[in-house]
Enzyme design. Structure first.
Site, mmCIF file in Angstrom:
data_model
loop_
_atom_site.group_PDB
_atom_site.id
_atom_site.type_symbol
_atom_site.label_atom_id
_atom_site.label_comp_id
_atom_site.label_asym_id
_atom_site.label_seq_id
_atom_site.Cartn_x
_atom_site.Cartn_y
_atom_site.Cartn_z
ATOM 1 N N ARG A 15 -11.901 9.680 -20.625
ATOM 2 C CA ARG A 15 -12.072 10.522 -19.436
ATOM 3 C C ARG A 15 -11.187 10.078 -18.277
ATOM 4 O O ARG A 15 -11.024 10.797 -17.296
ATOM 5 C CB ARG A 15 -13.556 10.528 -19.023
ATOM 6 C CG ARG A 15 -14.430 11.309 -19.971
ATOM 7 C CD ARG A 15 -15.924 11.021 -19.748
ATOM 8 N NE ARG A 15 -16.344 9.771 -20.401
ATOM 9 C CZ ARG A 15 -17.595 9.301 -20.373
ATOM 10 N NH1 ARG A 15 -18.542 9.958 -19.722
ATOM 11 N NH2 ARG A 15 -17.909 8.179 -20.989
ATOM 12 N N LYS A 22 -9.427 1.539 -19.896
ATOM 13 C CA LYS A 22 -10.288 1.814 -18.729
ATOM 14 C C LYS A 22 -10.582 0.583 -17.886
ATOM 15 O O LYS A 22 -10.488 0.630 -16.652
ATOM 16 C CB LYS A 22 -11.595 2.451 -19.192
ATOM 17 C CG LYS A 22 -12.591 2.641 -18.063
ATOM 18 C CD LYS A 22 -13.640 3.671 -18.329
ATOM 19 C CE LYS A 22 -14.759 3.166 -19.182
ATOM 20 N NZ LYS A 22 -15.839 4.171 -19.281
ATOM 21 N N GLN A 72 -13.702 -5.672 -31.621
ATOM 22 C CA GLN A 72 -14.467 -4.608 -32.287
ATOM 23 C C GLN A 72 -13.407 -3.681 -32.885
ATOM 24 O O GLN A 72 -12.760 -2.935 -32.152
ATOM 25 C CB GLN A 72 -15.340 -3.872 -31.271
ATOM 26 C CG GLN A 72 -16.269 -2.853 -31.901
ATOM 27 C CD GLN A 72 -16.984 -1.995 -30.844
ATOM 28 O OE1 GLN A 72 -16.600 -1.946 -29.682
ATOM 29 N NE2 GLN A 72 -18.028 -1.300 -31.285
ATOM 30 N N ASP A 101 -17.318 -1.309 -17.445
ATOM 31 C CA ASP A 101 -16.959 -0.266 -16.475
ATOM 32 C C ASP A 101 -17.960 -0.194 -15.321
ATOM 33 O O ASP A 101 -18.103 0.818 -14.668
ATOM 34 C CB ASP A 101 -16.808 1.102 -17.160
ATOM 35 C CG ASP A 101 -18.115 1.639 -17.736
ATOM 36 O OD1 ASP A 101 -19.134 0.929 -17.697
ATOM 37 O OD2 ASP A 101 -18.094 2.789 -18.232
ATOM 38 N N ARG A 331 9.091 -10.416 5.241
ATOM 39 C CA ARG A 331 9.118 -10.611 3.790
ATOM 40 C C ARG A 331 8.745 -12.058 3.478
ATOM 41 O O ARG A 331 8.633 -12.870 4.377
ATOM 42 C CB ARG A 331 10.493 -10.207 3.260
ATOM 43 C CG ARG A 331 10.697 -8.673 3.343
ATOM 44 C CD ARG A 331 12.129 -8.279 3.128
ATOM 45 N NE ARG A 331 12.657 -8.850 1.907
ATOM 46 C CZ ARG A 331 13.957 -9.014 1.655
ATOM 47 N NH1 ARG A 331 14.856 -8.658 2.561
ATOM 48 N NH2 ARG A 331 14.356 -9.517 0.514
ATOM 49 N N TYR A 364 18.151 -8.034 11.524
ATOM 50 C CA TYR A 364 17.816 -8.624 10.233
ATOM 51 C C TYR A 364 18.020 -10.124 10.320
ATOM 52 O O TYR A 364 19.137 -10.600 10.579
ATOM 53 C CB TYR A 364 18.682 -8.053 9.091
ATOM 54 C CG TYR A 364 18.456 -8.830 7.807
ATOM 55 C CD1 TYR A 364 17.207 -8.836 7.207
ATOM 56 C CD2 TYR A 364 19.475 -9.589 7.229
ATOM 57 C CE1 TYR A 364 16.960 -9.587 6.055
ATOM 58 C CE2 TYR A 364 19.245 -10.338 6.076
ATOM 59 C CZ TYR A 364 17.987 -10.333 5.502
ATOM 60 O OH TYR A 364 17.736 -11.078 4.379
ATOM 61 N N ALA A 378 19.369 -7.139 20.413
ATOM 62 C CA ALA A 378 19.180 -6.002 19.521
ATOM 63 C C ALA A 378 20.353 -5.881 18.560
ATOM 64 O O ALA A 378 21.504 -6.128 18.925
ATOM 65 C CB ALA A 378 19.060 -4.717 20.332
ATOM 66 N N TYR A 385 24.368 -12.889 2.649
ATOM 67 C CA TYR A 385 24.759 -12.659 1.253
ATOM 68 C C TYR A 385 26.245 -12.347 1.170
ATOM 69 O O TYR A 385 26.729 -11.438 1.834
ATOM 70 C CB TYR A 385 23.924 -11.492 0.723
ATOM 71 C CG TYR A 385 24.080 -11.198 -0.753
ATOM 72 C CD1 TYR A 385 23.932 -12.206 -1.704
ATOM 73 C CD2 TYR A 385 24.349 -9.899 -1.188
ATOM 74 C CE1 TYR A 385 24.047 -11.919 -3.050
ATOM 75 C CE2 TYR A 385 24.460 -9.602 -2.543
ATOM 76 C CZ TYR A 385 24.314 -10.615 -3.471
ATOM 77 O OH TYR A 385 24.425 -10.339 -4.805
ATOM 78 N N ARG A 438 35.470 -10.304 20.983
ATOM 79 C CA ARG A 438 35.383 -8.910 21.401
ATOM 80 C C ARG A 438 36.769 -8.445 21.844
ATOM 81 O O ARG A 438 37.452 -9.132 22.602
ATOM 82 C CB ARG A 438 34.405 -8.799 22.572
ATOM 83 C CG ARG A 438 33.977 -7.379 22.851
ATOM 84 C CD ARG A 438 33.183 -7.314 24.128
ATOM 85 N NE ARG A 438 31.979 -8.122 24.101
ATOM 86 C CZ ARG A 438 31.344 -8.482 25.209
ATOM 87 N NH1 ARG A 438 31.784 -8.150 26.406
ATOM 88 N NH2 ARG A 438 30.264 -9.211 25.119
HETATM 89 C C1 UD1 Z 1 -23.539 4.134 -21.595
HETATM 90 C C2 UD1 Z 1 -24.979 4.146 -22.123
HETATM 91 C C3 UD1 Z 1 -25.836 5.029 -21.217
HETATM 92 C C4 UD1 Z 1 -25.766 4.514 -19.805
HETATM 93 C C5 UD1 Z 1 -24.308 4.401 -19.324
HETATM 94 C C6 UD1 Z 1 -24.275 3.672 -17.987
HETATM 95 C C7 UD1 Z 1 -25.106 3.879 -24.560
HETATM 96 C C8 UD1 Z 1 -25.203 4.557 -25.869
HETATM 97 N N1 UD1 Z 1 -25.012 4.656 -23.474
HETATM 98 O O1 UD1 Z 1 -23.039 5.450 -21.684
HETATM 99 O O2 UD1 Z 1 -27.190 5.028 -21.648
HETATM 100 O O3 UD1 Z 1 -26.506 5.375 -18.940
HETATM 101 O O4 UD1 Z 1 -23.518 3.653 -20.254
HETATM 102 O O5 UD1 Z 1 -23.018 3.703 -17.434
HETATM 103 O O6 UD1 Z 1 -25.146 2.674 -24.519
HETATM 104 N N2 UD1 Z 1 -17.920 0.249 -25.526
HETATM 105 C C9 UD1 Z 1 -17.513 -0.645 -26.488
HETATM 106 N N3 UD1 Z 1 -17.524 -0.288 -27.796
HETATM 107 C C10 UD1 Z 1 -17.959 0.942 -28.194
HETATM 108 C C11 UD1 Z 1 -18.387 1.847 -27.211
HETATM 109 C C12 UD1 Z 1 -18.349 1.485 -25.880
HETATM 110 O O7 UD1 Z 1 -17.129 -1.763 -26.160
HETATM 111 O O8 UD1 Z 1 -17.958 1.179 -29.415
HETATM 112 C C13 UD1 Z 1 -17.888 -0.149 -24.107
HETATM 113 C C14 UD1 Z 1 -16.930 0.678 -23.271
HETATM 114 O O9 UD1 Z 1 -15.677 0.072 -23.203
HETATM 115 C C15 UD1 Z 1 -17.616 0.690 -21.910
HETATM 116 C C16 UD1 Z 1 -19.085 0.489 -22.210
HETATM 117 O O10 UD1 Z 1 -19.160 0.033 -23.545
HETATM 118 O O11 UD1 Z 1 -17.172 -0.368 -21.073
HETATM 119 C C17 UD1 Z 1 -19.883 1.763 -22.079
HETATM 120 O O12 UD1 Z 1 -19.322 2.775 -22.891
HETATM 121 P P1 UD1 Z 1 -19.219 4.282 -22.405
HETATM 122 O O13 UD1 Z 1 -18.589 5.069 -23.464
HETATM 123 O O14 UD1 Z 1 -18.621 4.358 -21.056
HETATM 124 O O15 UD1 Z 1 -20.783 4.650 -22.359
HETATM 125 P P2 UD1 Z 1 -21.461 5.812 -21.542
HETATM 126 O O16 UD1 Z 1 -21.245 7.101 -22.226
HETATM 127 O O17 UD1 Z 1 -21.057 5.738 -20.128
HETATM 128 CA CA CA Z 2 -19.686 4.407 -18.947
#
Ligand code: UD1
Ligand code: CA
Length: 454
Positions: A15, A22, A72, A101, A331, A364, A378, A385, A438
């Site tokens: 998004r 992100k 992961q 996030d 600078r 400068y 002034a 350089y 001058r």
């Molecule tokens: C998630 C929660 C939601 C909560 C919201 C709060 C779940 C299923 N949902 O939703 O209940 O209200 O956060 O902001 O938990 N991430 C991974 N691996 C994955 C998926 C996600 O590391 O496989 C990480 C993402 O990088 C992110 C965080 O988990 O930092 C949350 O993922 P995101 O997709 O933003 O979840 P939301 O839909 O916001």
């Molecule tokens: Ca989120």
């Protein structure tokens, strides 16, 4: 009790609509992930595990410090993400999950939920009451107000959509409990993901206590999913910092028009006008005035100095009672002693200006050492350089540099010397001498100008 933090940072953040992972977007000049990690560290955990995946190399390169990085490899959901770190967690540790996030989370809220979990056992979830819960996991409570389950937006019934208490993503519980509960999570939902949130319903089915802890401030629980939320979070962050600074005595013309992307320290009776940007480490003394639109990066400004509007200062040290700007530029590498004046459209680089020296307009000054009480006319230019190398200009105390002077470096002007306006100085000038190159002024009477051809 030993605490281990698991930070989820593997997601792409579709998004956000950009190639940048992100968690590398910034709030207050610091990545979302670093914001989260800095708060996590205040818990004094024995370990911080970061779950990474999308843009992994870039995320790791931009996140300095000692962490247990856990990859992961396929992004199967937040529950799956936490499971990747659990094998490295001690069974008896208190695990705290954080979302990468969620940069505004305060340490006070984390400490509270950890304490509640230690006292009540079971697992805890940090919740928030929000005006617009769209997109978030809803907290479903029973008639006794106990948390029953968490339902994601895409799995909500019409009535569940009206619930305004949401899941923040912060869960706390013993590692062994997380292991037991997550082993039972499946992906039978609309997103075919292993949801971390499902551990709540599973805990209830096993008669394990679930503590729903409502955060005192909803803003701090905000998750950032798009650029609109990023900008909103930035404002919350700035407002929070400004409030703290104002309470400590800083006078801020308008807390909605100040951006601090780093660390600011200040003395008493110091004033910051609108649209100022502070970056890196900035130190302001007592009675300092920072005019509108100034950009200050990694610098210190001592007591009583007045920086007029639109002045830019980077990696420099400004002494007491300076008057700089408007529209002056420093600078990296400038050192100004006390009572120095640098006025409009003067650029100074890697130079020392000693006590009482003035450069009022359009000059400068680069790679130079300028003594005390020097007057720079002034339009003065240090020609530092030669097309290949940089050279130094040294000007002694009490020198008068006439307007429109060029100092062709390397060159040294002795104490008390006078440079006539329009001079190009190409060799060293002894103390107290006059130097002037001058052309004599010629006056021709009754001069007739050329006329245009018909
Ligand atoms: C998630 C929660 C939601 C909560 C919201 C709060 C779940 C299923 N949902 O939703 O209940 O209200 O956060 O902001 O938990 N991430 C991974 N691996 C994955 C998926 C996600 O590391 O496989 C990480 C993402 O990088 C992110 C965080 O988990 O930092 C949350 O993922 P995101 O997709 O933003 O979840 P939301 O839909 O916001
Ligand atoms: Ca989120």
């Amino acid at each position: 009790m030993s605490i281990e933090v698991i930070v989820l940072a593997a997601g792409k953040g579709s998004r956000m609509r950009t190639h940048l992972p992100k968690v590398l977007h910034k709030i207050g000049g610091k990545t979302l992930l670093d914001n989260v990690l800095d708060t996590a560290k205040k818990l004094n955990p024995s370990n911080i595990h970061i779950i990474y995946g999308f843009g992994g190399a870039e995320v790791r390169k931009n996140t300095l410090g000692e962490y247990n990085w856990v990859e992961q490899t396929s992004l199967l959901g937040t529950g799956h993400a936490v499971m990747q770190a659990l094998p490295s967690c001690n069974d008896e540790s208190m695990v705290v999950t954080l979302l990468g996030d969620m940069p505004l989370l305060r340490i006070e809220s984390l400490e509270e939920i950890v304490k509640i979990t230690e006292n009540n056992e079971g697992i805890s979830v940090l919740t928030a009451k929000v005006l617009n819960p769209f997109g978030l996991g809803r907290i479903v409570r029973n008639s006794n107000n106990d948390v029953q389950k968490i339902v994601e937006e895409k799995d909500c019934s019409e009535s569940e959509k009206n619930i305004t208490e949401i899941n923040t993503g912060v869960f706390v519980g013993k590692a062994k409990l997380f292991k037991e509960l997550l082993a039972k999570v499946d992906n039978n939902n609309n997103q075919k993901e292993y949801y971390l949130t499902d551990i709540v319903a599973i805990a209830n089915s096993l008669n394990i206590k679930v503590n729903g802890v409502v955060a005192s401030c909803a803003e701090e629980c905000m998750g950032i999913n798009d650029k609109v939320q990023l900008a909103q979070a930035e404002r919350f962050y700035q407002q929070r910092l400004c409030t703290e600074y104002m309470q400590k005595g800083l006078i801020i013309a308008d807390p909605n028009r100040l951006d601090i992307r780093g660390n600011l320290t200040f003395g008493a009776n110091t004033f910051v006008d609108v649209n100022v940007i502070i970056e890196g480490n900035v130190e302001l003394g007592d009675d300092v005035v920072i005019g509108a639109g100034c950009v200050l990066k990694d610098c210190s400004i001592s007591n009583g100095s007045v920086i007029s509007p639109y002045t830019v200062i980077e990696s420099s040290k400004i002494g007491e009672k300076a008057t700089l700007g408007p529209f002056a530029r420093f600078r990296p590498g400038c050192v100004l002693e006390n009572n120095v004046h640098v006025g409009n459209f003067v650029e100074v680089k890697k130079s020392t200006l000693k006590n009482g020296t003035k450069s009022g307009h359009l000059s400068y000054l680069g790679d130079s050492i300028i003594g005390e009480n020097v007057n720079i006319g002034a339009g003065t230019i240090t020609c530092n350089y030669d097309g290949a190398n940089k050279w130094q200009t040294i000007i002694g105390d009490d020198v008068f540099v006439g307007s429109d002077t060029q100092l062709v470096a390397p060159v040294e002007v002795g104490k008390g010397a006078t440079i006539g306006a329009g001079t190009t100085v190409t060799k060293n000038v002894p103390e107290n001498a006059l130097v002037i190159t001058r052309a004599p002024t010629r006056v021709i009477s009754a001069w007739s100008r050329p006329t245009k051809k018909k």
